[in-house]
Design a protein around this motif. Structure first.
Motif, short mmCIF file in Angstrom:
data_model
loop_
_atom_site.label_atom_id
_atom_site.label_comp_id
_atom_site.label_asym_id
_atom_site.label_seq_id
_atom_site.Cartn_x
_atom_site.Cartn_y
_atom_site.Cartn_z
N PRO A 1 0.67 -1.24 -0.07
CA PRO A 1 0.00 0.11 0.17
C PRO A 1 0.78 1.30 -0.02
O PRO A 1 0.40 2.48 -0.50
CB PRO A 1 -0.93 -0.30 1.32
N THR A 2 2.03 1.34 0.24
CA THR A 2 2.85 2.34 0.28
C THR A 2 3.92 2.41 -0.80
O THR A 2 5.01 2.94 -0.75
CB THR A 2 3.74 2.31 1.72
N VAL A 3 3.60 1.79 -1.93
CA VAL A 3 4.44 1.56 -2.80
C VAL A 3 4.81 2.97 -3.66
O VAL A 3 5.96 3.02 -4.21
CB VAL A 3 3.99 0.65 -3.97
N GLY B 1 0.66 7.92 2.36
CA GLY B 1 -0.03 8.15 1.31
C GLY B 1 -0.30 6.73 0.69
O GLY B 1 0.30 6.22 -0.25
N HIS B 2 -1.15 5.72 1.00
CA HIS B 2 -1.54 4.65 0.88
C HIS B 2 -2.39 4.55 -0.38
O HIS B 2 -3.14 5.40 -0.62
CB HIS B 2 -1.97 3.85 1.95
N ASP C 1 -5.39 -0.35 3.76
CA ASP C 1 -4.44 -0.68 5.00
C ASP C 1 -3.87 0.57 5.78
O ASP C 1 -2.62 0.63 6.01
CB ASP C 1 -3.48 -1.51 4.34
N SER C 2 -4.78 1.55 5.95
CA SER C 2 -4.06 2.68 6.41
C SER C 2 -5.11 2.93 7.71
O SER C 2 -6.23 3.18 7.63
CB SER C 2 -3.93 3.89 5.62
N ASP D 1 13.71 3.99 -3.48
CA ASP D 1 12.21 3.72 -3.45
C ASP D 1 11.87 2.55 -4.46
O ASP D 1 12.61 2.19 -5.36
CB ASP D 1 11.34 4.81 -3.31
N ALA D 2 10.47 2.34 -4.44
CA ALA D 2 10.28 1.34 -5.39
C ALA D 2 10.10 1.89 -6.85
O ALA D 2 10.52 1.45 -7.88
CB ALA D 2 8.76 0.59 -5.04
N PHE D 3 9.54 2.98 -6.91
CA PHE D 3 9.21 3.83 -8.27
C PHE D 3 10.77 3.70 -8.99
O PHE D 3 11.71 4.61 -8.38
CB PHE D 3 8.43 4.87 -8.52
N GLY D 4 11.00 3.44 -10.31
CA GLY D 4 12.16 3.71 -11.07
C GLY D 4 13.24 2.66 -10.46
O GLY D 4 14.31 2.68 -11.40
#
Length: 517
Positions: free
Chosen positions: A130-132, A140-141, A233-234, A494-497
């Motif tokens: 959810p925090t991707v 920001g979930h 999930d927040s 982080d996940a993105f990139g």
């Protein structure tokens, strides 16, 4: 005695004279022998009856004694929409003296667990959770369905008593662990943790007035009146730590208050110079469906904390803060129909600017300010359809660096379509817009853009299909997600990139179970 009676009888008949023939004497003796057998049988029956009477008396005494003690029974949990609702398994204390025995006592076991396998369209490792998104760092979930690669477990053991005076006691301990490895043996990477350990005392007979039905507690715990948006999930608000408090001070038929003092620790506990204690005093008030929660906190010398080399961790960190929440808890779907809904507006300043997990962020500036809006509802649509929309938005300024800002908003919709008693289809769409300007904090870059996710999940349930809060469930799923390419530049860690996870569209597939009781 029986032989003497026979002998006398024989002698009498013998003296009667020769009129009695030998054959008559034999007949009399046969009759007397039969009489003797009947007497013996009667005595045996009398002896058996006496034995049975004694056994019955002993059984009656045992039953009377058993009525003085609780009986060990396992009560089935009723169908409920509350994750926490279960019935206890009662355990009798047979060795407790009658003079000090409680009216009832028992243990309860509660649990939550999810575990799933997640892969991309190439059957390779992918990112999820959810925090991707970059906004996940500040709460920001996004939608969680078809977006979780982990195994997470909570095990709760409780012991409850009701004393002869009417007072109640409750002890609870929670163990939790989270993993992202798919291996069966994960001790080396375990996050096993004792998350809760507390005691409650309730219905104390000496408490009167507003305190008559209140509950006093102390220990390490999650606050009882936290609430969340399950679909993303927040938590809406999460107050937790170690401390003490009192629940349900009643001021009227529908008005009550909770008072608590929690402590949290900032910094590395292995280094005494790198810790600060944040003490959070909270007054949580309820009047019918309305809620007003106010917290003040202080962490003396938080700005003086140093690392192992003696350097200040964050010399401009806040030492105090305030937090407030105004909530509305509806027993209908926003007054429009059957269902339920919850809405909350939160504000925080200084250390209170971490508005979700109250008092948990020791890096906030004294001038930090955050606003947060959360709302969700559940309603049936008819013909086997059910709907649960949710909105979560936050705006934060001067959070870690003067002039920074973190703004994001998430809209989520989950739909359930029931087909049979045990099969349903779940659909979820999630959209998030973010505008993040960290001013170089933690080597983060300014980015803005949108994120999208769509999930389809065929789902098996044991019963109550269509119920959003009924578990266990086993789901297959397929998720498609995409985001603006600018978001790939937010951070290098982080996940993105990251490798194989860049903007342009991503398919994820997997299976997941989820249960609670």
């Amino acid at each position: 005695m029986k032989k003497t009676l026979i002998a006398l009888t024989v002698s009498t008949f013998a003296c009667a004279g020769p009129a009695w023939a030998a054959t008559d004497m034999q007949e009399i003796e046969a009759r007397l022998a039969a009489m003797e057998k009947r007497l013996a049988a009667a005595e045996q029956r009398a002896s058996d009856a006496e034995f049975r009477a004694r056994a019955a008396e002993n059984q009656a005494q045992k039953l009377a004694a058993a009525q003085q003690q609780p009986v060990a029974t396992a009560q089935p949990a009723p169908s409920t929409s509350s994750v926490q609702a279960t019935q206890p398994v009662q355990v009798a204390a047979a060795s407790t003296p009658a003079s000090s025995r409680q009216d009832s006592e028992g243990f309860e076991f509660h649990g939550y667990a999810r575990s799933g396998l997640l892969m991309n369209s190439s059957a390779a490792k992918t990112q999820g959770g959810p925090t991707v998104t970059p906004a996940g760092e500040t709460g920001g979930h996004v939608g969680r369905l078809g977006n979780e690669p982990d195994t997470y477990v909570e095990l709760n053991l409780e012991h409850k008593q009701t004393l002869a005076s009417g007072a109640t006691t409750r002890f609870k301990a929670m163990l939790a662990d989270g993993q992202r490895t798919y291996n069966d043996w994960t001790a080396a990477s375990s996050d096993l943790n004792l998350r809760q350990a507390f005691v409650e005392l309730g219905q104390l007979p000496t408490f009167t007035g507003a305190f008559k039905d209140s509950t006093v507690w102390a220990g390490k715990r999650f606050d009882r009146d936290n609430f969340d948006i399950h679909w993303i999930d927040s938590d809406v608000v999460f107050l937790a730590g170690t401390g003490a408090g009192i629940y349900d001070m009643k001021w009227g038929e529908t008005a009550r208050s909770n008072l608590s003092l929690y402590g949290r620790t900032f910094g590395d506990i292995e280094n005494n110079e790198n810790t600060a204690q944040n003490y959070i005093l909270t007054l949580n008030n309820f009047a019918g469906p309305l809620q007003l929660m106010i917290s003040g906190m202080r962490a003396k010398d938080n700005d003086q904390r140093t690392d192992v080399e003696g350097r200040r961790v964050k010399s401009d960190a806040a030492n105090d803060g305030v937090h407030a929440l105004v909530g509305l808890h509806n027993d209908s779907f926003y007054g429009l129909g059957e269902g339920s809904a919850k809405t909350a507006l939160l504000y925080g300043h200084g250390l209170g600017a971490e508005v979700k997990t109250v008092g948990a962020d020791g890096a906030l500036l004294p001038q930090a300010e955050t606003w947060r809006l959360a709302s969700y509802g559940i309603t049936p649509l008819g013909e086997g359809w059910h709907m649960a929309p949710a909105v979560l938005a936050q705006s934060s300024q001067d959070r870690y660096v003067k002039g920074d800002s973190y703004e994001w908003a998430t809209a989520n919709l989950r739909l359930i379509q029931a087909f049979t008693e045990n099969f349903e289809m779940q659909y979820e769409g999630s959209y998030q817009y973010m505008d993040l300007r960290p001013k170089g904090y933690n080597n983060r870059n300014a980015v803005s853009g949108s994120f999208y996710k769509l999930t389809v999940a065929p789902t098996l349930k044991a019963s109550d299909v269509g119920d959003f809060l009924k578990r266990p469930e086993i789901r297959l799923f397929a998720s498609w997600m995409d985001w603006d390419h600018r978001l790939d530049n937010y951070a290098s860690d982080d996940a993105f990139g990251s490798s194989g996870f860049t903007a342009g569209g991503e398919w994820n597939f997997g299976v997941q179970m989820e249960t609670w009781f």
